[in-house]
Design a protein around this motif. Structure first.
Motif, PDB file in Angstrom:
ATOM      1  N   ARG A  95       0.807  -1.210   0.000  1.00 33.62           N
ATOM      2  CA  ARG A  95       0.000   0.000   0.000  1.00 33.62           C
ATOM      3  C   ARG A  95       0.844   1.265   0.000  1.00 33.62           C
ATOM      4  NH1 ARG A  95      -3.284  -0.561   4.763  1.00 33.62           N
ATOM      5  NH2 ARG A  95      -3.925  -2.659   4.374  1.00 33.62           N
ATOM      6  N   SER A  96       1.893   1.292   0.809  1.00 30.35           N
ATOM      7  CA  SER A  96       2.634   2.537   1.008  1.00 30.35           C
ATOM      8  C   SER A  96       3.953   2.612   0.240  1.00 30.35           C
ATOM      9  CB  SER A  96       2.927   2.735   2.496  1.00 30.35           C
ATOM     10  OG  SER A  96       3.881   1.782   2.936  1.00 30.35           O
ATOM     11  N   GLY A  97       4.591   1.467  -0.025  1.00 29.95           N
ATOM     12  CA  GLY A  97       5.903   1.462  -0.654  1.00 29.95           C
ATOM     13  C   GLY A  97       7.028   1.892   0.287  1.00 29.95           C
ATOM     14  N   ASP A  98       6.703   2.096   1.562  1.00 31.63           N
ATOM     15  CA  ASP A  98       7.677   2.548   2.554  1.00 31.63           C
ATOM     16  C   ASP A  98       7.962   1.413   3.539  1.00 31.63           C
ATOM     17  OD1 ASP A  98       9.234   3.964   4.357  1.00 31.63           O
ATOM     18  OD2 ASP A  98       7.555   5.102   5.193  1.00 31.63           O
ATOM     19  N   PRO A  99       9.221   0.940   3.612  1.00 35.21           N
ATOM     20  CA  PRO A  99       9.530  -0.174   4.514  1.00 35.21           C
ATOM     21  C   PRO A  99       9.330   0.165   5.992  1.00 35.21           C
ATOM     22  CG  PRO A  99      11.532   0.621   3.441  1.00 35.21           C
ATOM     23  CD  PRO A  99      10.382   1.354   2.836  1.00 35.21           C
ATOM     24  N   ARG A 100       9.573   1.413   6.365  1.00 33.84           N
ATOM     25  CA  ARG A 100       9.350   1.808   7.760  1.00 33.84           C
ATOM     26  C   ARG A 100       7.859   1.744   8.094  1.00 33.84           C
ATOM     27  NH1 ARG A 100       7.934   5.933  10.919  1.00 33.84           N
ATOM     28  NH2 ARG A 100       9.076   6.283  12.838  1.00 33.84           N
ATOM     29  N   GLU A 101       7.054   2.302   7.229  1.00 33.63           N
ATOM     30  CA  GLU A 101       5.597   2.263   7.421  1.00 33.63           C
ATOM     31  C   GLU A 101       5.093   0.823   7.445  1.00 33.63           C
ATOM     32  OE1 GLU A 101       1.563   2.443   7.588  1.00 33.63           O
ATOM     33  OE2 GLU A 101       2.982   4.007   8.159  1.00 33.63           O
ATOM     34  N   ALA A 102       5.695  -0.031   6.632  1.00 40.41           N
ATOM     35  CA  ALA A 102       5.275  -1.441   6.587  1.00 40.41           C
ATOM     36  C   ALA A 102       5.478  -2.107   7.937  1.00 40.41           C
ATOM     37  CB  ALA A 102       6.051  -2.191   5.506  1.00 40.41           C
ATOM     38  N   MET A 103       6.634  -1.893   8.560  1.00 37.90           N
ATOM     39  CA  MET A 103       6.902  -2.542   9.838  1.00 37.90           C
ATOM     40  C   MET A 103       6.097  -1.922  10.962  1.00 37.90           C
ATOM     41  SD  MET A 103       8.433  -5.249   9.927  1.00 37.90           S
ATOM     42  CE  MET A 103       7.617  -5.972  11.303  1.00 37.90           C
ATOM     43  N   VAL A 104       5.990  -0.599  10.974  1.00 35.32           N
ATOM     44  CA  VAL A 104       5.192   0.071  11.999  1.00 35.32           C
ATOM     45  C   VAL A 104       3.730  -0.353  11.875  1.00 35.32           C
ATOM     46  CG1 VAL A 104       4.324   2.325  12.785  1.00 35.32           C
ATOM     47  CG2 VAL A 104       6.754   2.028  12.263  1.00 35.32           C
ATOM     48  N   GLY A 105       3.218  -0.370  10.650  1.00 37.96           N
ATOM     49  CA  GLY A 105       1.834  -0.782  10.434  1.00 37.96           C
ATOM     50  C   GLY A 105       1.600  -2.232  10.812  1.00 37.96           C
ATOM     51  N   ALA A 106       2.560  -3.095  10.503  1.00 33.41           N
ATOM     52  CA  ALA A 106       2.420  -4.520  10.844  1.00 33.41           C
ATOM     53  C   ALA A 106       2.405  -4.718  12.356  1.00 33.41           C
ATOM     54  CB  ALA A 106       3.552  -5.330  10.217  1.00 33.41           C
ATOM     55  N   LEU A 107       3.285  -4.009  13.048  1.00 32.12           N
ATOM     56  CA  LEU A 107       3.300  -4.126  14.511  1.00 32.12           C
ATOM     57  C   LEU A 107       2.020  -3.572  15.123  1.00 32.12           C
ATOM     58  CD1 LEU A 107       7.003  -3.284  15.358  1.00 32.12           C
ATOM     59  CD2 LEU A 107       5.836  -5.470  15.656  1.00 32.12           C
ATOM     60  N   ALA A 108       1.547  -2.448  14.601  1.00 30.95           N
ATOM     61  CA  ALA A 108       0.309  -1.860  15.116  1.00 30.95           C
ATOM     62  C   ALA A 108      -0.889  -2.760  14.827  1.00 30.95           C
ATOM     63  CB  ALA A 108       0.091  -0.483  14.507  1.00 30.95           C
ATOM     64  N   HIS A 109      -0.877  -3.391  13.657  1.00 32.40           N
ATOM     65  CA  HIS A 109      -2.001  -4.209  13.233  1.00 32.40           C
ATOM     66  C   HIS A 109      -1.998  -5.593  13.878  1.00 32.40           C
ATOM     67  CE1 HIS A 109      -4.061  -6.737  10.017  1.00 32.40           C
ATOM     68  NE2 HIS A 109      -5.011  -6.022  10.540  1.00 32.40           N
ATOM     69  N   SER A 110      -0.827  -6.223  14.006  1.00 33.27           N
ATOM     70  CA  SER A 110      -0.800  -7.615  14.453  1.00 33.27           C
ATOM     71  C   SER A 110      -0.006  -7.855  15.728  1.00 33.27           C
ATOM     72  CB  SER A 110      -0.245  -8.494  13.338  1.00 33.27           C
ATOM     73  OG  SER A 110       1.058  -8.104  13.001  1.00 33.27           O
ATOM     74  N   GLY A 111       0.713  -6.876  16.228  1.00 32.83           N
ATOM     75  CA  GLY A 111       1.549  -7.071  17.412  1.00 32.83           C
ATOM     76  C   GLY A 111       0.771  -7.497  18.640  1.00 32.83           C
ATOM     77  N   ARG A 112      -0.333  -6.845  18.919  1.00 35.35           N
ATOM     78  CA  ARG A 112      -1.141  -7.200  20.092  1.00 35.35           C
ATOM     79  C   ARG A 112      -1.744  -8.586  19.968  1.00 35.35           C
ATOM     80  NH1 ARG A 112      -3.939  -1.441  20.173  1.00 35.35           N
ATOM     81  NH2 ARG A 112      -4.030  -2.080  18.024  1.00 35.35           N
ATOM     82  N   VAL A 113      -2.152  -8.942  18.752  1.00 36.13           N
ATOM     83  CA  VAL A 113      -2.731 -10.269  18.540  1.00 36.13           C
ATOM     84  C   VAL A 113      -1.667 -11.349  18.759  1.00 36.13           C
ATOM     85  CG1 VAL A 113      -3.827 -11.782  16.846  1.00 36.13           C
ATOM     86  CG2 VAL A 113      -4.472  -9.373  16.971  1.00 36.13           C
ATOM     87  N   ILE A 114      -0.471 -11.126  18.231  1.00 39.42           N
ATOM     88  CA  ILE A 114       0.625 -12.082  18.414  1.00 39.42           C
ATOM     89  C   ILE A 114       0.953 -12.212  19.901  1.00 39.42           C
ATOM     90  CG2 ILE A 114       3.101 -12.447  18.031  1.00 39.42           C
ATOM     91  CD1 ILE A 114       2.689 -11.257  15.224  1.00 39.42           C
ATOM     92  N   PHE A 115       1.043 -11.088  20.597  1.00 39.70           N
ATOM     93  CA  PHE A 115       1.366 -11.114  22.023  1.00 39.70           C
ATOM     94  C   PHE A 115       0.272 -11.828  22.814  1.00 39.70           C
ATOM     95  CE2 PHE A 115       1.847  -9.276  26.267  1.00 39.70           C
ATOM     96  CZ  PHE A 115       3.187  -9.554  26.483  1.00 39.70           C
ATOM     97  N   ALA A 116      -0.983 -11.550  22.507  1.00 38.55           N
ATOM     98  CA  ALA A 116      -2.091 -12.193  23.221  1.00 38.55           C
ATOM     99  C   ALA A 116      -2.127 -13.699  22.948  1.00 38.55           C
ATOM    100  CB  ALA A 116      -3.413 -11.559  22.823  1.00 38.55           C
ATOM    101  N   ALA A 117      -1.940 -14.087  21.695  1.00 36.71           N
ATOM    102  CA  ALA A 117      -1.929 -15.517  21.357  1.00 36.71           C
ATOM    103  C   ALA A 117      -0.774 -16.227  22.054  1.00 36.71           C
ATOM    104  CB  ALA A 117      -1.823 -15.692  19.846  1.00 36.71           C
ATOM    105  N   ALA A 118       0.377 -15.575  22.107  1.00 36.28           N
ATOM    106  CA  ALA A 118       1.523 -16.165  22.800  1.00 36.28           C
ATOM    107  C   ALA A 118       1.223 -16.304  24.289  1.00 36.28           C
ATOM    108  CB  ALA A 118       2.764 -15.316  22.577  1.00 36.28           C
ATOM    109  N   GLY A 119       0.570 -15.323  24.864  1.00 37.65           N
ATOM    110  CA  GLY A 119       0.208 -15.399  26.283  1.00 37.65           C
ATOM    111  C   GLY A 119      -0.698 -16.576  26.578  1.00 37.65           C
TER     112      GLY A 119
END
Length: 189
Positions: A95-119
């Motif tokens: 969507r953005s073509g920006d690698p920084r935005e890609a990682m920030v967006g991925a962490l914002a979008h899926s980080g909490r879900v990954i952390f909760a599933a791991a918990g």
């Protein structure tokens, strides 16, 4: 067996993400989690450090089934988190073509879900660690530590930092590889 699992993991990431560097980093990160879990297994079950906490006596070795089983399970769980995080990063990058935005967006979008599933998984594995026989204790402690280390340190911190450091190079696909890989899209809209 280790080579087959690593090879299949790399191919899965390569086909899904179409980026050889990301596939290699994701596969290598899985080895870190596995190595850390094997270190904990050795300390607790072979050397006996902390064995009194879950209530057992060290037998001085790991059971014969343990290394193969743990490697396969830990790598499968790690690959699950990897695909989830990196698929989100790929969607943001497309969507953005920006690698920084890609990682920030991925962490914002899926980080909490990954952390909760791991918990949840760590809590389940801790119940195995409280059981009576030694094999479930091994499984619970080793897999619980592996999931916790993998989700928190390796996936959400280390892999994110590595992708941020590699920048656009992480998302490049050689032309010859681009022609032979199938197209997999992750976009939801």
């Amino acid at each position: 067996m280790i080579g087959v699992v690593l090879g299949l993991g790399f191919v899965l990431l390569l086909v899904a993400l179409r980026a050889p560097l990301i596939a290699a980093l994701g596969t290598a990160a899985g080895l870190l989690s596995t190595g850390a879990a094997f270190g904990v297994a050795r300390l607790v079950f072979q050397d006996g450090h902390g064995a009194a906490l879950p209530g057992f006596r060290s037998q001085g070795f790991l059971d014969g089934w343990a290394p193969v089983f743990f490697f396969a399970m830990i790598f499968a769980i790690a690959m699950d988190y990897t695909v989830f995080l990196l698929a989100s990063a790929k969607e943001h990058y497309e969507r953005s073509g920006d690698p920084r935005e890609a990682m920030v967006g991925a962490l914002a979008h899926s980080g909490r879900v990954i952390f909760a599933a791991a918990g949840v998984m760590v809590a389940v594995f801790c119940t195995f660690a409280l059981s009576g026989p030694l094999p479930p204790k091994e499984m619970g402690i080793v897999l619980g530590v592996a999931v916790l280390l993998d989700a928190v340190l390796v996936r959400l911190v280390l892999l994110s930092v590595l992708l941020r450091l590699t920048g656009r190079a992480a998302w490049r696909t050689p032309a010859w590889l681009d022609r032979i890989l199938p197209r997999v899209t992750f976009s939801h809209g």
